[in-house]
Design a protein around this motif. Structure first.
Motif, PDB file in Angstrom:
ATOM      1  N   ILE A   1      91.898  44.012 140.165  1.00 11.58           N
ATOM      2  CA  ILE A   1      90.444  44.134 140.000  1.00 11.58           C
ATOM      3  C   ILE A   1      89.731  43.510 141.195  1.00 11.58           C
ATOM      4  CG2 ILE A   1      88.470  43.449 138.586  1.00 11.58           C
ATOM      5  CD1 ILE A   1      90.395  43.556 136.159  1.00 11.58           C
ATOM      6  N   GLU A   2      90.210  42.362 141.647  1.00 12.30           N
ATOM      7  CA  GLU A   2      89.605  41.726 142.824  1.00 12.30           C
ATOM      8  C   GLU A   2      89.790  42.601 144.061  1.00 12.30           C
ATOM      9  OE1 GLU A   2      91.653  37.984 142.575  1.00 12.30           O
ATOM     10  OE2 GLU A   2      89.931  36.996 141.653  1.00 12.30           O
ATOM     11  N   ASP A   3      90.942  43.261 144.164  1.00 18.95           N
ATOM     12  CA  ASP A   3      91.185  44.170 145.287  1.00 18.95           C
ATOM     13  C   ASP A   3      90.240  45.377 145.240  1.00 18.95           C
ATOM     14  OD1 ASP A   3      93.216  42.497 146.102  1.00 18.95           O
ATOM     15  OD2 ASP A   3      94.836  43.753 145.316  1.00 18.95           O
ATOM     16  N   VAL A   4      89.985  45.871 144.036  1.00 22.51           N
ATOM     17  CA  VAL A   4      89.068  47.008 143.877  1.00 22.51           C
ATOM     18  C   VAL A   4      87.685  46.630 144.399  1.00 22.51           C
ATOM     19  CG1 VAL A   4      87.822  48.391 142.165  1.00 22.51           C
ATOM     20  CG2 VAL A   4      90.284  48.113 141.976  1.00 22.51           C
ATOM     21  N   ARG A   5      87.196  45.444 144.016  1.00 20.20           N
ATOM     22  CA  ARG A   5      85.884  44.996 144.513  1.00 20.20           C
ATOM     23  C   ARG A   5      85.906  44.802 146.023  1.00 20.20           C
ATOM     24  NH1 ARG A   5      82.456  40.436 143.590  1.00 20.20           N
ATOM     25  NH2 ARG A   5      84.210  39.025 143.679  1.00 20.20           N
ATOM     26  N   ALA A   6      87.003  44.263 146.536  1.00 20.14           N
ATOM     27  CA  ALA A   6      87.120  44.062 147.982  1.00 20.14           C
ATOM     28  C   ALA A   6      87.072  45.389 148.732  1.00 20.14           C
ATOM     29  CB  ALA A   6      88.405  43.312 148.310  1.00 20.14           C
ATOM     30  N   GLY A   7      87.442  46.479 148.048  1.00 19.22           N
ATOM     31  CA  GLY A   7      87.380  47.804 148.659  1.00 19.22           C
ATOM     32  C   GLY A   7      86.002  48.427 148.610  1.00 19.22           C
ATOM     33  N   GLY A   8      84.991  47.684 148.126  1.00 18.59           N
ATOM     34  CA  GLY A   8      83.610  48.158 148.152  1.00 18.59           C
ATOM     35  C   GLY A   8      83.120  48.781 146.862  1.00 18.59           C
ATOM     36  N   VAL A   9      83.896  48.645 145.775  1.00 18.94           N
ATOM     37  CA  VAL A   9      83.505  49.248 144.500  1.00 18.94           C
ATOM     38  C   VAL A   9      82.895  48.188 143.591  1.00 18.94           C
ATOM     39  CG1 VAL A   9      84.325  50.513 142.469  1.00 18.94           C
ATOM     40  CG2 VAL A   9      85.360  50.938 144.715  1.00 18.94           C
ATOM     41  N   THR A  10      81.761  48.503 142.998  1.00 19.35           N
ATOM     42  CA  THR A  10      81.145  47.625 142.007  1.00 19.35           C
ATOM     43  C   THR A  10      81.900  47.776 140.682  1.00 19.35           C
ATOM     44  OG1 THR A  10      78.994  47.883 143.062  1.00 19.35           O
ATOM     45  CG2 THR A  10      78.992  47.093 140.784  1.00 19.35           C
ATOM     46  N   VAL A  11      82.167  46.656 140.019  1.00 19.91           N
ATOM     47  CA  VAL A  11      82.979  46.670 138.801  1.00 19.91           C
ATOM     48  C   VAL A  11      82.157  46.178 137.615  1.00 19.91           C
ATOM     49  CG1 VAL A  11      85.047  45.767 137.652  1.00 19.91           C
ATOM     50  CG2 VAL A  11      85.097  46.269 140.110  1.00 19.91           C
ATOM     51  N   LEU A  12      82.120  46.992 136.554  1.00 15.50           N
ATOM     52  CA  LEU A  12      81.566  46.566 135.269  1.00 15.50           C
ATOM     53  C   LEU A  12      82.766  46.317 134.361  1.00 15.50           C
ATOM     54  CD1 LEU A  12      79.149  46.087 133.391  1.00 15.50           C
ATOM     55  CD2 LEU A  12      79.192  48.527 132.831  1.00 15.50           C
ATOM     56  N   LEU A  13      83.012  45.051 134.041  1.00 13.95           N
ATOM     57  CA  LEU A  13      84.214  44.644 133.321  1.00 13.95           C
ATOM     58  C   LEU A  13      83.864  44.199 131.907  1.00 13.95           C
ATOM     59  CD1 LEU A  13      87.286  43.876 133.449  1.00 13.95           C
ATOM     60  CD2 LEU A  13      86.534  41.595 134.160  1.00 13.95           C
ATOM     61  N   VAL A  14      84.434  44.886 130.930  1.00 12.44           N
ATOM     62  CA  VAL A  14      84.234  44.537 129.529  1.00 12.44           C
ATOM     63  C   VAL A  14      85.462  43.778 129.044  1.00 12.44           C
ATOM     64  CG1 VAL A  14      83.712  45.401 127.213  1.00 12.44           C
ATOM     65  CG2 VAL A  14      82.926  46.668 129.235  1.00 12.44           C
ATOM     66  N   THR A  15      85.246  42.602 128.474  1.00  9.37           N
ATOM     67  CA  THR A  15      86.387  41.795 128.058  1.00  9.37           C
ATOM     68  C   THR A  15      85.989  40.847 126.940  1.00  9.37           C
ATOM     69  OG1 THR A  15      88.116  40.264 128.846  1.00  9.37           O
ATOM     70  CG2 THR A  15      85.917  39.977 129.760  1.00  9.37           C
ATOM     71  N   HIS A  16      86.991  40.328 126.229  1.00  8.96           N
ATOM     72  CA  HIS A  16      86.743  39.209 125.323  1.00  8.96           C
ATOM     73  C   HIS A  16      87.647  38.033 125.682  1.00  8.96           C
ATOM     74  CE1 HIS A  16      89.968  41.449 123.115  1.00  8.96           C
ATOM     75  NE2 HIS A  16      90.438  40.238 122.953  1.00  8.96           N
ATOM     76  N   PHE A  17      88.315  38.123 126.846  1.00  9.87           N
ATOM     77  CA  PHE A  17      89.123  37.015 127.324  1.00  9.87           C
ATOM     78  C   PHE A  17      88.277  36.101 128.199  1.00  9.87           C
ATOM     79  CE2 PHE A  17      92.614  40.222 126.772  1.00  9.87           C
ATOM     80  CZ  PHE A  17      93.300  39.529 125.776  1.00  9.87           C
ATOM     81  N   MET A  18      88.097  34.842 127.762  1.00  6.79           N
ATOM     82  CA  MET A  18      87.239  33.913 128.493  1.00  6.79           C
ATOM     83  C   MET A  18      87.798  33.593 129.875  1.00  6.79           C
ATOM     84  SD  MET A  18      84.999  33.618 126.212  1.00  6.79           S
ATOM     85  CE  MET A  18      85.424  34.823 124.960  1.00  6.79           C
ATOM     86  N   GLU A  19      89.112  33.344 129.955  1.00  5.36           N
ATOM     87  CA  GLU A  19      89.714  32.994 131.239  1.00  5.36           C
ATOM     88  C   GLU A  19      89.548  34.133 132.233  1.00  5.36           C
ATOM     89  OE1 GLU A  19      94.026  31.547 133.109  1.00  5.36           O
ATOM     90  OE2 GLU A  19      93.886  32.225 131.022  1.00  5.36           O
TER      91      GLU A  19
END
Length: 311
Positions: free
Chosen positions: A178-196
């Protein structure tokens, strides 16, 4: 890191959606800036998935405004699919479909798709191109879903509960992707229930509870809002007077368990506690002072039962 632009990549304003007369999303508003990893965090049943499905154009809102790069996900659905990639919460492919066949199939859906070969290599799928979907591990399936979400060269990608069901190693590998995807210039909308997961990855987080935004801030900002941003744990060498403990400044809570005390508060609480111990000539054995986590902030901000059915 995100870059400030005149128009956010995603705009959600006053979003409402009900099922059978029951409001699931009740006035949600937020904006996602270009280059962010923006988290939507909340308990099961809080309205997270319904919110992002309205962003993706998969559901029609009852009220409110949603825009993706200035486009209406419902009225301009075809155009939105060219700028938004999505990995859905419930994602499956035909069991006999190979990784290569899935990549080639999805690439055929777009007028100018990404070259799936370097994408597969980047996501560690090159050695699995002839493997059928049913034979992939959970982590490999998630890597494939990320590839399929990116194959249309989107400006923004929605990842919904991407790491649910993965073992700890596979989950952490997915975080790096996911961090690599953002580094490639893509905005990420991440849905999660994991706090960490949210605390590690997200630049900002919208905490949704009971269909409403309970808070919107950076992970650090949400933690600072916690009633006890600092946690102090120790075993006193002698009993402490409960009245004196209760009088400590900015104290949020006190817990006793098997002779150990756990206090939550702020730096002022720590300073006052140490002064109190010195005055009473009491030693704090196995003293630990730690910062609160996103878990602590989450519990302060939400009231929804974590066992409720997801919506």
């Amino acid at each position: 890191m995100p870059t400030t632009s005149a128009t956010p990549v995603i705009e959600v304003s006053g979003l409402r959606k009900s099922y059978g007369g029951r409001p699931v999303v009740d006035g949600v508003s937020f904006a996602v800036e270009e280059g962010e990893i923006f988290g939507v965090l909340g308990p099961n049943g809080a309205g997270k998935t319904t919110t992002v499905e309205c962003v993706e154009g998969l559901r029609v809102p009852d009220a409110g405004r949603v825009r993706v790069t200035g486009l209406d996900p419902v009225a301009d659905h075809e155009e939105v699919t060219r700028v938004l990639g999505a990995q859905l919460q419930q994602s499956e492919l035909q069991a006999k479909l190979t990784v290569r066949e899935a990549l080639e199939l999805y690439a055929s859906f777009y007028p100018r798709p990404a070259d799936w070969r370097p994408l597969a290599e980047r996501l560690g799928l090159t050695g699995r191109l002839t493997t059928r979907f049913a034979k992939l591990s959970g982590g490999q399936k998630q890597r494939l879903f990320i590839a399929l979400a990116l194959i249309g060269n989107p400006r923004v990608v929605v990842l919904d509960e991407l790491t649910t069901g993965l073992d700890p190693r596979a989950r952490r590998d997915t975080w790096q992707l996911i961090e690599d995807v953002r580094a490639g210039g893509v905005t990420v909308l991440l849905v999660t229930h994991f706090m960490e997961e949210a605390q590690r990855l997200c630049d900002r987080i919208a905490v949704i509870d009971r269909g409403r935004v309970a808070a919107l801030d950076t992970p650090e900002g949400l933690i600072r809002r916690s009633a006890g941003a600092t946690v102090i744990t120790f075993t006193p060498s002698a009993p402490l007077d409960g009245t004196e403990l209760s009088a400590l400044p900015e104290l949020a809570s006190v817990a006793h368990k098997e002779g150990r005390l756990t206090l939550s508060g702020t730096d002022a609480t720590v300073t006052a506690l140490l002064s109190l111990l010195a005055r009473r000539h009491i030693t704090a054995h196995q003293l630990r002072v730690t910062d609160a986590t996103l878990d602590d902030a989450f519990l302060d901000l939400t009231q929804t039962d974590l066992t409720e059915t997801a919506s």
